[in-house]
Design an enzyme around this catalytic site. Structure first.
Site, PDB file in Angstrom:
ATOM      1  N   ASP A 117      13.741  -8.102 -10.427  1.00  0.00           N
ATOM      2  CA  ASP A 117      12.360  -7.749 -10.782  1.00  0.00           C
ATOM      3  C   ASP A 117      12.210  -8.065 -12.274  1.00  0.00           C
ATOM      4  O   ASP A 117      13.207  -8.272 -12.975  1.00  0.00           O
ATOM      5  CB  ASP A 117      12.133  -6.242 -10.498  1.00  0.00           C
ATOM      6  N   ARG A 175       4.068  -7.388   2.851  1.00  0.00           N
ATOM      7  CA  ARG A 175       3.379  -6.196   2.343  1.00  0.00           C
ATOM      8  C   ARG A 175       2.243  -5.821   3.302  1.00  0.00           C
ATOM      9  O   ARG A 175       1.993  -4.645   3.578  1.00  0.00           O
ATOM     10  CB  ARG A 175       2.796  -6.475   0.936  1.00  0.00           C
ATOM     11  N   GLN A 191       6.602  -1.160  -1.665  1.00  0.00           N
ATOM     12  CA  GLN A 191       7.434  -2.341  -1.861  1.00  0.00           C
ATOM     13  C   GLN A 191       8.781  -2.172  -1.154  1.00  0.00           C
ATOM     14  O   GLN A 191       9.249  -3.067  -0.455  1.00  0.00           O
ATOM     15  CB  GLN A 191       7.650  -2.558  -3.378  1.00  0.00           C
ATOM     16  N   CYS A 204      10.084  -8.674  -6.034  1.00  0.00           N
ATOM     17  CA  CYS A 204       8.824  -8.062  -5.589  1.00  0.00           C
ATOM     18  C   CYS A 204       7.599  -8.841  -6.059  1.00  0.00           C
ATOM     19  O   CYS A 204       6.534  -8.689  -5.494  1.00  0.00           O
ATOM     20  CB  CYS A 204       8.749  -6.619  -6.079  1.00  0.00           C
ATOM     21  N   ARG A 243      -2.571   3.326  -7.701  1.00  0.00           N
ATOM     22  CA  ARG A 243      -1.551   2.721  -8.589  1.00  0.00           C
ATOM     23  C   ARG A 243      -1.745   3.353  -9.959  1.00  0.00           C
ATOM     24  O   ARG A 243      -2.806   3.192 -10.579  1.00  0.00           O
ATOM     25  CB  ARG A 243      -1.717   1.205  -8.655  1.00  0.00           C
ATOM     26  N   HIS A 287       8.025   2.639  -6.234  1.00  0.00           N
ATOM     27  CA  HIS A 287       7.107   1.664  -5.615  1.00  0.00           C
ATOM     28  C   HIS A 287       7.441   1.681  -4.127  1.00  0.00           C
ATOM     29  O   HIS A 287       8.015   0.730  -3.587  1.00  0.00           O
ATOM     30  CB  HIS A 287       7.321   0.288  -6.240  1.00  0.00           C
TER      31      HIS A 287
HETATM   32  N1   CP Z   1       4.722  -6.449  -5.912  1.00  0.00           N
HETATM   33  C1   CP Z   1       3.528  -5.954  -6.261  1.00  0.00           C
HETATM   34  O1   CP Z   1       3.285  -4.747  -6.162  1.00  0.00           O
HETATM   35  O2   CP Z   1       2.640  -6.868  -6.711  1.00  0.00           O
HETATM   36  P1   CP Z   1       1.228  -6.547  -7.397  1.00  0.00           P
HETATM   37  O3   CP Z   1       1.542  -5.911  -8.735  1.00  0.00           O
HETATM   38  O4   CP Z   1       0.563  -7.882  -7.562  1.00  0.00           O
HETATM   39  O5   CP Z   1       0.462  -5.624  -6.529  1.00  0.00           O
HETATM   40  N1  NVA Z   2       8.560  -3.089 -12.003  1.00  0.00           N
HETATM   41  C1  NVA Z   2       7.305  -3.809 -11.959  1.00  0.00           C
HETATM   42  C2  NVA Z   2       6.895  -4.032 -10.542  1.00  0.00           C
HETATM   43  C3  NVA Z   2       5.610  -4.811 -10.369  1.00  0.00           C
HETATM   44  C4  NVA Z   2       5.200  -4.922  -8.936  1.00  0.00           C
HETATM   45  C5  NVA Z   2       6.250  -3.035 -12.710  1.00  0.00           C
HETATM   46  O1  NVA Z   2       6.217  -1.794 -12.597  1.00  0.00           O
HETATM   47  O2  NVA Z   2       5.468  -3.644 -13.425  1.00  0.00           O
END
Ligand code: CP
Ligand code: NVA
Length: 310
Positions: free
Chosen positions: A223, A292, A138, A264, A108, A135
């Site tokens: 989101d 997930r 997701q 999400c 990430r 993502h």
């Molecule tokens: N939706 C998602 O990726 O959640 P987290 O940021 O908690 O991993």
């Molecule tokens: N768009 C959000 C998604 C979190 C899972 C972010 O990038 O923070």
């Protein structure tokens, strides 16, 4: 024709339709297996997955850890402070070092370029667990969830309400193109999808700032208005987005009493979504979060375990 195996899972746009459907089918198989037998076959026995995080996470971290455990393998978490990706140590060096310890890397990151670079230098599969661009885990999960609830994907309409320029919106638009879904993005000016994303998606995408565009949708998706890394823009964004809140009034504009609502998570309740909608009868928020685990087990089984896509 056999489906070409994936080497990495970095962004939806570089997965073809057959590969995407192959992953959905494998996710269903693994979820069914666990429901039926209470366990999955230990196909990742003796395998390890490195979880490299530059940002916080609940779902991504825990679902990958549990996914590895269900498949008989092991995952280890590396916090942002420990590695200092691209600062303490170069991305190519991190990729080459981790490749000697683990059978896969889930990362990430802030810059999408970093996950691409990890893949370029790694000798093991790399999975994008969220970048500023995409993502993909997701979106794979979201399509799996919609498929589960509707029994089909082609011909459905997803209305994305909120920040149409963020990673989650981009991934959904690209994923819709793989499965024949149409998308309407309802977002304020300045927060609408990049024209390149629309061009590359291969599906019908309507982009507007008019809420009436949710009418007739099958799914409403939202989101957070401020993604991780955009905290400095929060005040400005709070001014731009209030009209785009997913609330009961917006659901009534869909004219679809069976509308499904997705997010999400994490949600900023009271901002992009109200409690009554998030916790109401149309909400798929928690089945979506739970899926997930199943969607990512398909990725792990394929990328680390060599299970073919069919
Ligand atoms: N939706 C998602 O990726 O959640 P987290 O940021 O908690 O991993
Ligand atoms: N768009 C959000 C998604 C979190 C899972 C972010 O990038 O923070």
């Amino acid at each position: 024709m056999p489906i070409t195996p994936l080497r990495h899972f970095l962004e939806i746009r570089s997965v073809d339709e057959d590969q995407f459907w192959g992953l959905l089918r494998l996710a269903k198989e693994l979820k069914d297996e666990r429901t039926r037998l209470g366990r999955n076959a230990p196909i990742l026995d003796n395998k390890a997955l490195a979880l490299l995080f530059q940002k916080p996470s609940l779902r991504t971290r825990v679902s990958f850890e549990m996914g590895m455990q269900h498949l008989g393998g092991h995952a280890f978490y590396i916090s942002p402070q420990e590695v200092g990706l691209g600062a303490r140590e170069s991305v190519p060096d991190v990729a080459r070092v981790l490749s000697g310890y683990a059978d896969g890397i889930m990362a990430r990151v802030f810059a999408h370029e970093h996950v691409l670079q990890l893949a370029e230098w790694s000798s093991v599969p790399v999975i994008n667990g969220l970048s500023d661009y995409d993502h993909p885990c997701q979106a794979l999960t979201d399509m799996f969830t919609i498929w589960e609830y509707f029994g089909q994907l082609a011909g459905l309409t997803l209305a994305y309400v909120g920040d149409g320029s963020n990673n989650v919106a981009t991934s959904l638009i690209m994923a819709a193109g793989k499965v024949g879904m149409s998308v309407r993005v309802i977002a304020p000016q300045g927060y609408q999808p990049d024209p390149d994303v629309l061009k590359q998606s291969g599906t019908d995408v309507i982009v507007t700032d008019e809420l009436v565009a949710v009418t007739g949708a099958d799914v409403v998706y939202t989101d957070t208005w401020t993604s991780m890394g955009q905290e400095k823009e929060r005040e400005e964004r709070l001014k731009a987005f209030p009209k785009f809140q997913v609330n009961e009034q917006l659901l009534s504009i869909t004219r679809n009493p069976d509308i499904k609502v997705m997010h999400c998570l994490p949600a900023h309740r009271g901002e992009e979504i109200t409690d009554d909608v998030a916790d109401g009868p149309n909400s798929l928020l928690f089945p979506q979060a739970h899926n997930r685990l199943h969607a990512q087990k398909a990725l792990l089984a394929h990328l680390l375990g060599g299970v073919p896509l069919q």
